[in-house]
Design an enzyme around this catalytic site. Structure first.
Site, mmCIF file in Angstrom:
data_model
loop_
_atom_site.group_PDB
_atom_site.id
_atom_site.type_symbol
_atom_site.label_atom_id
_atom_site.label_comp_id
_atom_site.label_asym_id
_atom_site.label_seq_id
_atom_site.Cartn_x
_atom_site.Cartn_y
_atom_site.Cartn_z
ATOM 1 N N CYS A 1 0.864 -1.177 0.000
ATOM 2 C CA CYS A 1 0.000 0.000 0.000
ATOM 3 C C CYS A 1 0.903 1.230 0.000
ATOM 4 C CB CYS A 1 -0.888 -0.031 1.239
ATOM 5 S SG CYS A 1 -1.873 1.454 1.478
ATOM 6 N N CYS B 1 -9.949 10.295 9.080
ATOM 7 C CA CYS B 1 -8.637 9.937 8.519
ATOM 8 C C CYS B 1 -7.516 10.754 9.153
ATOM 9 C CB CYS B 1 -8.646 10.136 7.017
ATOM 10 S SG CYS B 1 -7.092 9.666 6.234
ATOM 11 N N CYS C 1 -4.391 4.638 7.789
ATOM 12 C CA CYS C 1 -3.803 5.720 7.002
ATOM 13 C C CYS C 1 -3.241 6.857 7.831
ATOM 14 C CB CYS C 1 -4.867 6.334 6.107
ATOM 15 S SG CYS C 1 -5.799 5.121 5.238
#
Ligand code: SAH
Length: 342
Positions: free
Chosen positions: A104, A118, A332
């Site tokens: 990723c 996030c 993330c």
């Protein structure tokens, strides 16, 4: 100076002609950079010392510097923190699946999209990554693990369609013959829904998978979680997804992060099923990784399973994302965030 690792083979050939070198040198250099993953011109042992010095004088060859690796004891997922040449810091993840290793990558240092759950967006956007910097995340991880990378997901920090040119160049270099030659079908690009860029990507007619961060069954709810929904409303975003499927024949993936008490009710699941209707798609449920700064947390397991069951009963293809690397700041931007705070 020109960043040599961001050049395609055709561009490198043109460069060699420009500096009066034989064209076939370009193929040799390209192979050193993208197949043998060389990090210094001096490794290029089939080039003369003269040419190596010439290259060093004319071109920039930079690699990411590995700062930190954390490996999950639960599932073997590794998270990497890299320093860029200008001191910016980014993170990448290696996930080990039965079918192979998946990396990723981040597409930007930070992000300016502002999604509520996030961590990548908490400090805003620092800068776009170059194609070579996105690529080098894969290269460094392949070298570190000594195992072939099977697939790549552009789902790290940043909004890839907000850095479009570098993204396309990255995909070309990653999938081209003469480099790692990863199949386009094993590349996924995830977007929060920048509609004009989704059309542009569809028109490239690549065989990559498009993933849309949907996260809500209605415009109203989506707007609460994702500021970008104000600019591009849900019906437009779904039209762009349909267009992507028509143009490429590739089934779109919808990502749906489940936030406890916000978008995880049975009514949300039913609304989602009817919103997507008979669209040929795949839904990936992601119990939200808690981000302390945001005060949001994922629902309990039973709620997640029930949500999935409602979607499946209406004929949808659904998976629950394995919550990999929870013990290592898996979501993330979390590792980068910890680092910047120190
Ligand atoms: N900007 C792109 C890609 C990066 S985020 C996008 O928005 O799609 C990759 C996926 O992780 C997105 O679906 C994003 O919404 C989701 N995500 C971000 N933070 C998360 C968290 N704390 N828990 C679960 N999923 C998260």
């Amino acid at each position: 100076m020109m960043d040599i690792k961001s050049l395609t083979l055709a561009e490198l050939q043109a460069e060699m002609e420009k500096i009066g070198e034989k064209k076939f040198r370009a193929g040799q250099i390209y192979s050193w950079l993208h197949e043998k993953l060389a990090e210094d011109f001096d490794e290029m042992s089939n080039l003369s010392k003269n040419l190596r010095e010439r290259l060093r004088a004319e071109y920039e060859l930079v690699s990411l510097e590995l700062l930190e690796v954390q490996t999950s004891k639960q599932d073997g997922t590794s998270k990497f923190l890299f320093r860029l040449f200008d001191g910016n810091v980014i993170e990448s993840v290696l996930m080990r699946y039965h079918y192979g290793n998946s990396v990723c990558v981040s597409s930007q240092a930070g992000c300016r999209m502002g999604c509520r759950f996030c961590a990548s967006t908490l400090g805003g956007l620092s800068r776009n990554l170059r194609a070579s910097e996105i690529l080098d995340q894969v290269y460094q991880i392949q070298k570190w693990s000594k195992e072939r990378v099977h697939s790549v997901v552009v789902m790290g920090s940043g909004e890839p369609l907000d850095n479009y040119d570098a993204l396309l160049r990255f995909i070309e270099l990653l999938t081209a013959e003469g480099g790692l030659h990863i199949s386009q079908r094993n590349v996924t690009v995830s977007t929060c829904g920048i509609v004009p860029m989704m059309y542009r990507l569809a028109d490239e007619e690549l065989q990559i998978t498009l993933a849309l961060s949907l996260h809500a069954p209605s415009q109203e709810k989506r707007l609460q979680l994702m500021p970008i929904a104000k600019r591009y409303e849900l019906p437009e975003v779904l039209d762009a997804c349909r267009y992507y499927f028509e143009k490429t024949g590739r089934r779109v993936t919808f990502e749906y992060s489940l936030v406890g008490g916000v978008n995880d009710a049975p009514e949300d699941a039913r609304a989602l099923a009817s919103l997507l209707g008979d669209m040929n798609c795949h839904i990936n449920l992601i119990p939200v990784n808690p981000v302390a700064e945001r005060g949001l947390a994922g629902p309990e397991r039973g709620i997640v399973l029930n949500f999935k069951e409602i979607l499946e009963k209406s004929g949808k293809h659904v998976t629950i994302r394995r919550e990999m690397g929870r013990d290592i700041d898996g979501a993330c931007g979390q590792l980068r965030r910890r680092y910047l705070e120190k």
